[in-house]
Motif scaffolding. Structure first.
Motif, PDB file in Angstrom:
ATOM      1  N   GLY A 170     -10.610   9.157  31.882  1.00  0.00           N
ATOM      2  CA  GLY A 170      -9.425   9.487  32.648  1.00  0.00           C
ATOM      3  C   GLY A 170      -8.365  10.102  31.753  1.00  0.00           C
ATOM      4  O   GLY A 170      -8.520  10.158  30.524  1.00  0.00           O
ATOM      5  N   PRO A 171      -7.252  10.565  32.329  1.00  0.00           N
ATOM      6  CA  PRO A 171      -6.250  11.281  31.532  1.00  0.00           C
ATOM      7  C   PRO A 171      -5.653  10.468  30.383  1.00  0.00           C
ATOM      8  O   PRO A 171      -5.451  11.000  29.289  1.00  0.00           O
ATOM      9  CB  PRO A 171      -5.185  11.668  32.559  1.00  0.00           C
ATOM     10  N   ALA A 172      -5.372   9.198  30.605  1.00  0.00           N
ATOM     11  CA  ALA A 172      -4.785   8.386  29.535  1.00  0.00           C
ATOM     12  C   ALA A 172      -5.777   8.192  28.390  1.00  0.00           C
ATOM     13  O   ALA A 172      -5.420   8.312  27.210  1.00  0.00           O
ATOM     14  CB  ALA A 172      -4.336   7.038  30.081  1.00  0.00           C
ATOM     15  N   SER A 173      -7.043   7.901  28.716  1.00  0.00           N
ATOM     16  CA  SER A 173      -8.056   7.738  27.671  1.00  0.00           C
ATOM     17  C   SER A 173      -8.343   9.066  26.981  1.00  0.00           C
ATOM     18  O   SER A 173      -8.578   9.109  25.765  1.00  0.00           O
ATOM     19  CB  SER A 173      -9.346   7.164  28.260  1.00  0.00           C
ATOM     20  N   ALA A 227      -8.198   9.795  23.095  1.00  0.00           N
ATOM     21  CA  ALA A 227      -9.340  10.373  22.376  1.00  0.00           C
ATOM     22  C   ALA A 227      -8.901  11.559  21.532  1.00  0.00           C
ATOM     23  O   ALA A 227      -9.400  11.761  20.414  1.00  0.00           O
ATOM     24  CB  ALA A 227     -10.428  10.784  23.357  1.00  0.00           C
ATOM     25  N   ALA A 228      -7.977  12.358  22.051  1.00  0.00           N
ATOM     26  CA  ALA A 228      -7.468  13.498  21.285  1.00  0.00           C
ATOM     27  C   ALA A 228      -6.714  13.015  20.046  1.00  0.00           C
ATOM     28  O   ALA A 228      -6.849  13.589  18.957  1.00  0.00           O
ATOM     29  CB  ALA A 228      -6.559  14.356  22.169  1.00  0.00           C
ATOM     30  N   ARG A 229      -5.915  11.963  20.205  1.00  0.00           N
ATOM     31  CA  ARG A 229      -5.222  11.397  19.047  1.00  0.00           C
ATOM     32  C   ARG A 229      -6.219  10.859  18.019  1.00  0.00           C
ATOM     33  O   ARG A 229      -6.038  11.020  16.819  1.00  0.00           O
ATOM     34  CB  ARG A 229      -4.280  10.277  19.503  1.00  0.00           C
ATOM     35  N   THR A 230      -7.270  10.225  18.513  1.00  0.00           N
ATOM     36  CA  THR A 230      -8.296   9.689  17.615  1.00  0.00           C
ATOM     37  C   THR A 230      -8.976  10.806  16.834  1.00  0.00           C
ATOM     38  O   THR A 230      -9.163  10.713  15.614  1.00  0.00           O
ATOM     39  CB  THR A 230      -9.340   8.899  18.421  1.00  0.00           C
ATOM     40  N   ALA A 231      -9.333  11.878  17.529  1.00  0.00           N
ATOM     41  CA  ALA A 231     -10.011  12.992  16.869  1.00  0.00           C
ATOM     42  C   ALA A 231      -9.154  13.605  15.774  1.00  0.00           C
ATOM     43  O   ALA A 231      -9.679  14.113  14.775  1.00  0.00           O
ATOM     44  CB  ALA A 231     -10.383  14.051  17.901  1.00  0.00           C
ATOM     45  N   ALA A 232      -7.831  13.551  15.951  1.00  0.00           N
ATOM     46  CA  ALA A 232      -6.915  14.141  14.975  1.00  0.00           C
ATOM     47  C   ALA A 232      -6.547  13.195  13.843  1.00  0.00           C
ATOM     48  O   ALA A 232      -5.901  13.616  12.881  1.00  0.00           O
ATOM     49  CB  ALA A 232      -5.643  14.604  15.685  1.00  0.00           C
ATOM     50  N   TYR A 286     -10.538   3.946  26.770  1.00  0.00           N
ATOM     51  CA  TYR A 286      -9.866   3.157  25.735  1.00  0.00           C
ATOM     52  C   TYR A 286      -9.399   1.839  26.343  1.00  0.00           C
ATOM     53  O   TYR A 286      -8.608   1.820  27.286  1.00  0.00           O
ATOM     54  CB  TYR A 286      -8.682   3.946  25.154  1.00  0.00           C
ATOM     55  N   VAL A 287      -9.909   0.740  25.811  1.00  0.00           N
ATOM     56  CA  VAL A 287      -9.723  -0.576  26.419  1.00  0.00           C
ATOM     57  C   VAL A 287      -8.299  -1.082  26.206  1.00  0.00           C
ATOM     58  O   VAL A 287      -7.765  -1.040  25.092  1.00  0.00           O
ATOM     59  CB  VAL A 287     -10.745  -1.572  25.845  1.00  0.00           C
ATOM     60  N   VAL A 288      -7.692  -1.577  27.287  1.00  0.00           N
ATOM     61  CA  VAL A 288      -6.368  -2.189  27.211  1.00  0.00           C
ATOM     62  C   VAL A 288      -6.399  -3.660  27.620  1.00  0.00           C
ATOM     63  O   VAL A 288      -5.460  -4.402  27.339  1.00  0.00           O
ATOM     64  CB  VAL A 288      -5.344  -1.434  28.086  1.00  0.00           C
ATOM     65  N   ASP A 289      -7.478  -4.098  28.255  1.00  0.00           N
ATOM     66  CA  ASP A 289      -7.592  -5.496  28.666  1.00  0.00           C
ATOM     67  C   ASP A 289      -9.077  -5.820  28.851  1.00  0.00           C
ATOM     68  O   ASP A 289      -9.885  -4.936  29.165  1.00  0.00           O
ATOM     69  CB  ASP A 289      -6.832  -5.737  29.968  1.00  0.00           C
ATOM     70  N   ALA A 290      -9.422  -7.078  28.661  1.00  0.00           N
ATOM     71  CA  ALA A 290     -10.813  -7.503  28.813  1.00  0.00           C
ATOM     72  C   ALA A 290     -10.858  -8.993  29.075  1.00  0.00           C
ATOM     73  O   ALA A 290     -10.041  -9.762  28.542  1.00  0.00           O
ATOM     74  CB  ALA A 290     -11.623  -7.165  27.559  1.00  0.00           C
ATOM     75  N   ASP A 291     -11.822  -9.397  29.888  1.00  0.00           N
ATOM     76  CA  ASP A 291     -11.960 -10.812  30.225  1.00  0.00           C
ATOM     77  C   ASP A 291     -13.313 -11.020  30.882  1.00  0.00           C
ATOM     78  O   ASP A 291     -13.774 -10.161  31.649  1.00  0.00           O
ATOM     79  CB  ASP A 291     -10.840 -11.228  31.194  1.00  0.00           C
ATOM     80  N   GLY A 292     -13.955 -12.136  30.583  1.00  0.00           N
ATOM     81  CA  GLY A 292     -15.235 -12.434  31.212  1.00  0.00           C
ATOM     82  C   GLY A 292     -16.237 -11.339  30.940  1.00  0.00           C
ATOM     83  O   GLY A 292     -16.593 -11.069  29.797  1.00  0.00           O
ATOM     84  N   GLY A 293     -16.682 -10.642  31.995  1.00  0.00           N
ATOM     85  CA  GLY A 293     -17.679  -9.590  31.852  1.00  0.00           C
ATOM     86  C   GLY A 293     -17.141  -8.203  32.091  1.00  0.00           C
ATOM     87  O   GLY A 293     -17.930  -7.277  32.340  1.00  0.00           O
ATOM     88  N   VAL A 294     -15.807  -7.994  32.012  1.00  0.00           N
ATOM     89  CA  VAL A 294     -15.246  -6.677  32.290  1.00  0.00           C
ATOM     90  C   VAL A 294     -14.362  -6.176  31.148  1.00  0.00           C
ATOM     91  O   VAL A 294     -13.735  -6.951  30.431  1.00  0.00           O
ATOM     92  CB  VAL A 294     -14.424  -6.648  33.605  1.00  0.00           C
ATOM     93  N   LEU A 295     -14.342  -4.831  31.031  1.00  0.00           N
ATOM     94  CA  LEU A 295     -13.438  -4.110  30.138  1.00  0.00           C
ATOM     95  C   LEU A 295     -12.594  -3.181  30.999  1.00  0.00           C
ATOM     96  O   LEU A 295     -13.144  -2.419  31.807  1.00  0.00           O
ATOM     97  CB  LEU A 295     -14.221  -3.273  29.127  1.00  0.00           C
ATOM     98  N   VAL A 296     -11.272  -3.227  30.854  1.00  0.00           N
ATOM     99  CA  VAL A 296     -10.369  -2.378  31.638  1.00  0.00           C
ATOM    100  C   VAL A 296      -9.760  -1.342  30.705  1.00  0.00           C
ATOM    101  O   VAL A 296      -9.222  -1.692  29.647  1.00  0.00           O
ATOM    102  CB  VAL A 296      -9.264  -3.206  32.310  1.00  0.00           C
ATOM    103  N   ASP A 297      -9.853  -0.055  31.107  1.00  0.00           N
ATOM    104  CA  ASP A 297      -9.350   0.987  30.214  1.00  0.00           C
ATOM    105  C   ASP A 297      -7.931   1.407  30.576  1.00  0.00           C
ATOM    106  O   ASP A 297      -7.320   0.898  31.534  1.00  0.00           O
ATOM    107  CB  ASP A 297     -10.323   2.175  30.157  1.00  0.00           C
ATOM    108  N   ALA A 298      -7.398   2.350  29.798  1.00  0.00           N
ATOM    109  CA  ALA A 298      -6.002   2.754  29.927  1.00  0.00           C
ATOM    110  C   ALA A 298      -5.688   3.410  31.259  1.00  0.00           C
ATOM    111  O   ALA A 298      -4.516   3.519  31.650  1.00  0.00           O
ATOM    112  CB  ALA A 298      -5.639   3.706  28.781  1.00  0.00           C
ATOM    113  N   ASP A 299      -6.712   3.851  31.979  1.00  0.00           N
ATOM    114  CA  ASP A 299      -6.520   4.480  33.288  1.00  0.00           C
ATOM    115  C   ASP A 299      -6.760   3.520  34.442  1.00  0.00           C
ATOM    116  O   ASP A 299      -6.685   3.922  35.601  1.00  0.00           O
ATOM    117  CB  ASP A 299      -7.464   5.670  33.418  1.00  0.00           C
ATOM    118  N   GLY A 300      -7.073   2.273  34.128  1.00  0.00           N
ATOM    119  CA  GLY A 300      -7.319   1.294  35.182  1.00  0.00           C
ATOM    120  C   GLY A 300      -8.760   1.192  35.625  1.00  0.00           C
ATOM    121  O   GLY A 300      -9.065   0.463  36.575  1.00  0.00           O
TER     122      GLY A 300
END
Length: 459
Positions: free
Chosen positions: A33-36, A40-45, A58-72
């Motif tokens: 998504g756009p936020a990730s 990714a562009a910042r990471t590449a640079a 890009y993960v912003v939260d995680a719990d149990g069996g899920v990973l939530v990224d910067a775009d939701g």
């Protein structure tokens, strides 16, 4: 994290409560998504290209069996940070232990100013590792560091230099452990020369060698005796279930035979339980399946709920062979990681995560094993133990099919499921879900995976 009784399908997993919704949900039109994508562009640079994340989000939260990224987007996690977050990526007991520890002090260096939690972790590892003899433990930072120190200790004890590892082995990325690791790309290519006196011997691989455990061990022992010589050999280092090499489970009888030969020849038998240990394979340690008692054992990954910690544990007379000041490191056995480890191991006992791993295996086999017949053997085998499971993909001629595996992993990610690949030929999908994953989410992820396999093999 609390437990309730529930059942789904033909297998019963204890139902747990979670902080985040345990759901697979893709809310962006494309991935990343756009936020990730911006991250990714910042990471590449800014980050060396040798670091290559598997997940596009890009993960912003995680719990149990899920990973939530910067775009939701919410992904089902079948990786656990490569078998690290076995108790969950934000287990409340681990979080509370870390918060309490960090409020008192962040660091002292145990070799400078000691603290109780380091000793408590050592005591716990001495208790739960196999063998009723006197034991000692040293704490370190990473799996590679644990393996390297285990070899150092074995060499100090025996006065010998040679080290034997198995073909397809993976033991780390430091110079010595790169020499011990089999796979060239991406782990070794261009990084030599490597440490000397490391030798490779055949590992039991039932799918491909067709041998019983004792037959495979006979071949391995013959090579060690004829090409290296027991009198030159400090240690044999074996993953009881190979990780990066393809989740290879040796045939019954192989590990006991190698361990017995080591004992008879004064060779230190080292079990690398970095990926398979800490309840991942359905017991505290994978060697317990056949009652094998190593001289030394390395642990890491799942030991501390995501905090960096590793250990070498073993016979006191071997562990104490090197003198005072010979082991350690600036951050080795960090007080924050030790607090997390004690909480993680407590959760493993309280929630019976070894038993839960065995139940996860039953669900995996129920959903994936029918693919072997359904695909006319292109899914060559579903293998593993506990929540350390994998399947191998081959083409119609039985040759490794890495391209199809890559397509399957990509299709899964597009559907909101994170999987990992492995194997020397890159033709194995490995499954390392958190041991606290819900049965509903586990089944959903496995069905997404099974559908991706069918689609890729029919294409």
């Amino acid at each position: 994290m609390t437990a309730m009784t529930a059942s789904t399908g033909s297998t019963v997993l204890t139902e747990l409560t979670y902080r985040l919704p345990q759901e697979r949900k893709i809310v962006t039109d494309q991935l990343p998504g756009p936020a990730s994508a911006a991250l990714a562009a910042r990471t590449a640079a800014s980050v060396a290209r040798g670091i290559a994340p598997a997940l596009s989000g890009y993960v912003v939260d995680a719990d149990g069996g899920v990973l939530v990224d910067a775009d939701g987007n919410s992904f089902i996690d079948f990786a656990s940070g490569i078998a690290v977050t076995s108790v969950g990526a934000s287990n409340p007991a681990v979080v509370a232990a870390v918060q309490d520890a960090v409020a008192h002090f962040t660091h002292t260096n145990f070799t400078t100013s000691p603290y109780e939690s380091y000793t408590a972790v050592a005591e716990k590892l001495n208790e739960i590792t196999p063998g009723d003899f006197d034991k000692r433990t040293v704490l370190l930072n990473s799996g590679s560091e644990a393996v390297e120190n285990a070899v150092k200790i074995a060499r100090s004890f025996t006065g010998r230099n040679a080290v034997v590892v198995m073909d397809r082995a993976y033991h780390g990325r430091t110079n010595l452990t790169m020499a011990m690791t089999a796979k060239n790309v991406p782990y070794k290519d261009g990084f030599g020369p490597f440490a000397p006196e490391v030798y490779r011997a055949p590992m039991s691989f039932p799918l491909h060698d067709g041998l019983t455990g004792p037959e495979a061990a006979e071949k391995t022992i013959w090579q060690m005796e004829k090409e290296i010589g027991a009198s030159n050999l400090a240690c044999v280092v074996i993953e009881p279930i190979q990780g990066e090499g393809g989740f290879v489970v040796p045939a019954e009888g192989f590990l006991p035979a190698i361990a017995e030969w080591c004992r008879a020849n004064g060779v230190v038998f080292i079990a690398d339980e970095i990926q398979a240990g800490m309840c991942r394979s359905g017991d505290w340690f994978a060697v317990n399946h056949e009652g094998v008692v190593p001289d030394l054992m390395t642990t890491a990954k799942g030991i501390a709920g995501g905090m960096p910690l590793s250990a070498v544990t073993g016979r006191a007379e071997i562990m104490d062979a090197s003198g005072p000041g010979s082991l350690g490191g600036t951050y080795a056995g960090s007080p924050i990681a030790c607090a997390a480890a004690l909480a993680s191991m407590g959760q493993m006992e309280e929630l019976d995560l070894a038993g839960r791993a065995r139940e996860i295996e039953a669900v995996v086999r129920e959903i994936l094993e029918p693919l072997v017949a359904e695909t006319d053997g292109k899914v060559a085998e579903v293998r593993g133990r506990g929540a350390m499971m994998a399947f191998e993909i081959v083409d119609a001629e039985g040759r490794p099919d890495a391209a199809t595996v890559k397509a399957i992993a990509g299709a899964c990610q597009a559907k909101g499921l994170l999987t990992l690949t492995c194997g020397l030929d890159g033709n194995v999908i490995r499954l390392l879900p958190p041991l606290v994953i819900s049965e509903t989410l586990l089944r959903e992820g496995l069905n997404v995976l099974a559908d991706a396999v069918r689609a890729a093999l029919e294409a």
